[in-house]
Design a protein around this motif. Structure first.
Motif: not given
Length: 436
Positions: A102-119
């Motif tokens: 769950l913690v790993q998933l939360q990190g993935i969501v945060t990273k994907v959100t940041g990456d898609t925002s930057t893109l």
């Protein structure tokens, strides 16, 4: 006595069996609390995975967690008699594993959100650059793209989830591709237009191609999708190739016609009594180049060269014509006058009726004007005056054969009005020297 003892042993045996069953089942299952914790953590993880999918996290990013969860849930608790601790430890570890995922998933969501925002921001910057370049072309449906850019900018400002940023990226990327295709398609259209202009310059009928160009331009100014631009670009390329094929069939005839025109000009210059050697050399070189032409560019280049060579004759042609036409007017006037002599009974002599057009008349003044000329414009002015005199002479000849009474409007009168606009104002008295 023995039978009574056996009856007494039976309750004791039942109690022992029940005790053994309880011990056995409790040893195999572990603690209820550990099982519940593992189940709750798995439920939380599954809910978080579903939410991640709902907010737009790609499955490819979720696969590491999904794979580990599957591996974790595919195992079973150890089975031991009279000892629940191994099973309890198993469920506690399983609960811990689900929590870590769950913690790993939360990190993935945060990273994907940041990456898609930057893109999304990068794609919007590219959209802005493509839009700025397209605006300089001054073609295309720029207002529609500008509106689309503003809408995407608003969506980006209010975005929170990966799916929001991905939607902005997708639209911005699509618009950028469309704008880039607008630029390349416009370049093809400009090439088509220039080719039409070159063909028109050498007097090829380009009516159909001009209609195609206008239709293509109208389409270019209305479409907004990459697919539409690609289709239009393909259409323009096909039209251009067809124009080239048609031109290759037509241009040799056009080239020969231009060469003939050039030679006629040279012959006319010779008639005027001027030196034609330099122009004849140019003609020979152009004729050789035309024979060696194989591509549309070759033909157009030679045709333009012939036009330039003909244009270079303008000064000599004007000066030669200005000098030649004075003598020509005198010759024609004398010839017509001798054919239409007027017999004066008072002195029994014959006179020409058009002496005003001979060297004794207007010819003298034209000769004077020619002598004063020194620049191309001066010679052109003399030439214009000579053309007017030829027109007047022609009207006199027509009027000579016109039976209309002198006090009525003649057909030549109306032609004179059209030729000389200044006569169209006020009252005009027209006098014919051949009707006196």
């Amino acid at each position: 006595m023995q039978r009574k003892r056996s009856y007494r042993l039976m309750p004791a045996m039942v109690v022992c069996m029940l005790f053994a069953f309880v011990m056995l089942t409790s040893g195999c299952g572990g603690s209820q609390q550990s099982q519940q914790q593992a189940s709750q953590n798995k439920t939380q993880l599954d809910a978080a995975l579903q939410r991640a999918r709902n907010i737009g996290v790609p499955d490819s990013s979720l696969q590491p967690v999904i794979k580990q969860e599957y591996q974790l849930s595919s195992t079973s608790a150890p089975s031991t008699l009279f000892d629940a601790s191994p099973a309890t430890t198993y469920y506690l570890n399983q609960a811990k594993g689900y929590h870590q995922l769950l913690v790993q998933l939360q990190g993935i969501v945060t990273k994907v959100t940041g990456d898609t925002s930057t893109l999304a921001q990068i794609d919007m910057q590219q959209f802005q650059g493509s839009l700025a370049r397209a605006q300089k072309l001054q073609v295309g449906n720029i207002s529609a793209f500008t509106t689309e850019y503003n809408n995407d900018q608003n969506l980006l400002s209010s975005a929170h989830y990966p799916k929001d940023y991905i939607a902005v990226s997708n639209d911005a990327s699509k618009a950028s591709r469309a704008l880039d295709l607008l630029s390349s398609t416009n370049a093809h259209l400009v090439l088509f237009k220039n080719t039409i202009g070159q063909m028109k310059a050498v007097h090829i009928d380009v009516t159909a191609m001009q209609a195609q160009y206008q239709s293509d331009l109208d389409t270019l100014n209305s479409i907004t999708t990459p697919a539409d631009f690609s289709n239009l670009s393909s259409l323009i390329d096909a039209q251009y190739q067809m124009a080239v094929v048609n031109s290759l069939q037509t241009l040799p005839y056009v080239g020969n016609a231009k060469l003939k025109e050039f030679q006629n000009q040279i012959d006319l210059l010779k008639t005027y009594g001027l030196n034609i050697s330099a122009y004849q050399k140019l003609y020979n070189a152009d004729a050789q180049a035309m024979r060696g032409a194989t591509t549309i560019n070759d033909y157009l280049t030679v045709a333009q060269k012939i036009d330039a060579d003909i244009a270079s004759m303008n000064n000599d042609m004007t000066q030669g014509a200005a000098s030649y036409l004075i003598s020509e007017l005198d010759r024609e006037a004398n010839a017509w006058g001798q054919a239409h002599l007027y017999h004066d009974k008072s002195d029994s002599k014959n006179y020409i009726l058009d002496s005003g057009y001979t060297m004794n008349g207007i010819g003298y003044w034209l000769q004077q004007e020619l002598g004063w000329a020194s620049y191309s414009g001066d010679y052109q002015s003399v030439l214009n005056d000579e053309k007017d005199q030829f027109f007047n002479f022609s009207m006199m000849q027509q009027d000579y054969s016109d039976p209309t009474p002198y006090n009525q409007v003649h057909a030549t009168d109306l032609q004179m009005f059209q030729h000389y606009p200044s006569l169209q104002h006020g009252k005009v008295l027209m006098v014919s020297m051949v009707e006196q």
